[in-house]
Design an enzyme around this catalytic site. Structure first.
Site, PDB file in Angstrom:
ATOM      1  N   CYS A 149       0.849  -1.292   0.052  1.00  0.00           N
ATOM      2  CA  CYS A 149      -0.002   0.068  -0.148  1.00  0.00           C
ATOM      3  C   CYS A 149       0.997   1.398  -0.002  1.00  0.00           C
ATOM      4  CB  CYS A 149      -0.845   0.071   1.128  1.00  0.00           C
ATOM      5  SG  CYS A 149      -1.959  -1.535   1.264  1.00  0.00           S
ATOM      6  N   HIS A 155       1.079   5.160  -1.529  1.00  0.00           N
ATOM      7  CA  HIS A 155       0.610   6.057  -0.496  1.00  0.00           C
ATOM      8  C   HIS A 155       1.239   6.317   0.690  1.00  0.00           C
ATOM      9  CE1 HIS A 155      -3.421   6.338  -2.591  1.00  0.00           C
ATOM     10  NE2 HIS A 155      -3.414   5.029  -2.731  1.00  0.00           N
ATOM     11  N   ARG A 191     -13.004  -0.414  -2.377  1.00  0.00           N
ATOM     12  CA  ARG A 191     -11.911   0.522  -2.643  1.00  0.00           C
ATOM     13  C   ARG A 191     -10.658  -0.376  -2.429  1.00  0.00           C
ATOM     14  NH1 ARG A 191      -9.730   3.705  -6.358  1.00  0.00           N
ATOM     15  NH2 ARG A 191      -8.585   1.678  -6.281  1.00  0.00           N
ATOM     16  N   CYS A 232      -7.478  -1.904  -4.578  1.00  0.00           N
ATOM     17  CA  CYS A 232      -6.145  -1.728  -4.342  1.00  0.00           C
ATOM     18  C   CYS A 232      -5.328  -3.224  -4.469  1.00  0.00           C
ATOM     19  CB  CYS A 232      -5.791  -0.844  -3.325  1.00  0.00           C
ATOM     20  SG  CYS A 232      -6.337   0.840  -3.173  1.00  0.00           S
TER      21      CYS A 232
END
Length: 273
Positions: free
Chosen positions: A182, A186, A230, A234
């Site tokens: 992740c 991000h 969502r 991802c």
């Protein structure tokens, strides 16, 4: 000869400076264009239709018990919606689990309305039909009741603290065929993929960004996406196997991002490209 070299060096330096300036100007123009595009999208957000459907379902007598969801306890008492979304995921004593909004709603549909838990979890990923679509609508309605409020997830119990730490580890865990995590997208400032900004979710990203923007309507596929959807997408983009709906992994990631968003204003229901 030396003078020519000096002139050439000066020319190269000037060209680089002008090129950087042009690139910066082009970048700013692109950002301005994206901002205007998003502003245009906000006018007449189709998410309102999902919110309206969700309100009808919330108040409608459904299921084997022919009951409404109006006594559903989302953490602030039976039937209290305002402020509930901005304090989820959280620990619930009656289940002994940390639950996000969607899994808590399924719990209420089972206990209050008599729906079968296994069938609801099976249907939930199909966000465009059946009870999966109904869950998306109810989630949107409940979340919208906290629009404008600021996130303040409880992080006091052992269970909540443990889920935060699990979520943090999952966020930074690199794996899969491309060695992604992740944090690959991000975990830094100023990241972007094409026209999509990538907020830094390792800290508070600010009002209406990241965790504070979902559920949101996706213009590109005309769908309303919840946080569960969502997160699953991802994982798909990282080439990971998608988690099961309502898994501890997705809820732990929600706890990590939600706690990090403390003080951020919810703009739900948002609209995305």
């Amino acid at each position: 000869m030396k003078q020519a070299v000096v002139y050439r060096s000066a020319f190269v330096a000037l060209a680089l400076t002008l090129g950087a300036g042009a690139a910066s100007a082009q970048g700013n123009a692109t950002l301005d264009g994206i901002a205007k595009y998003r502003e245009m999208l906000q006018d007449g957000n189709p998410a309102e239709l999902f919110e309206m459907k969700g309100e009808e379902l919330w108040k409608q007598k459904r299921g084997p018990k022919a009951a409404t969801l109006e006594q559903c306890d989302l953490g602030k008492g039976p039937g209290v919606l305002k402020g509930a979304f901005t304090e989820l995921p959280r620990y619930f004593k009656d289940t002994g689990k940390v639950m996000d909004l969607e899994t808590r709603l399924i719990h209420c549909m089972v206990t209050l309305q008599g729906f079968d838990s296994a069938e609801l979890y099976k249907a939930a990923p199909s966000i465009g039909k059946g009870e999966g679509a109904n869950l998306v609508a109810i989630t949107t309605y409940v979340a919208t009741a906290s629009k404008g409020l600021r996130f303040n997830l409880p992080n006091n119990t052992e269970q909540e603290k443990a889920m935060y730490e699990v979520g943090k580890r999952l966020f930074f865990q690199r794996s899969g065929p491309h060695d992604f995590s992740c944090s690959s997208c991000h975990g830094m400032e100023g990241g972007r993929i094409r026209l999509q900004d990538l907020p830094n979710l390792t800290k508070n990203p600010g009002d209406g960004i990241g965790f504070a923007a979902w559920p949101a309507y996706r213009v590109s596929n005309s769908q309303m996406w919840t946080m569960q959807k969502r997160l699953n997408d991802c994982y798909r983009q990282q080439r990971f196997p998608e988690p099961k709906f309502g898994s501890d992994a997705t809820i732990a990631l929600g706890v990590y991002m939600g706690v990090n968003s403390k003080g951020a204003e919810s703009i739900v229901p948002a609209i995305k490209r």
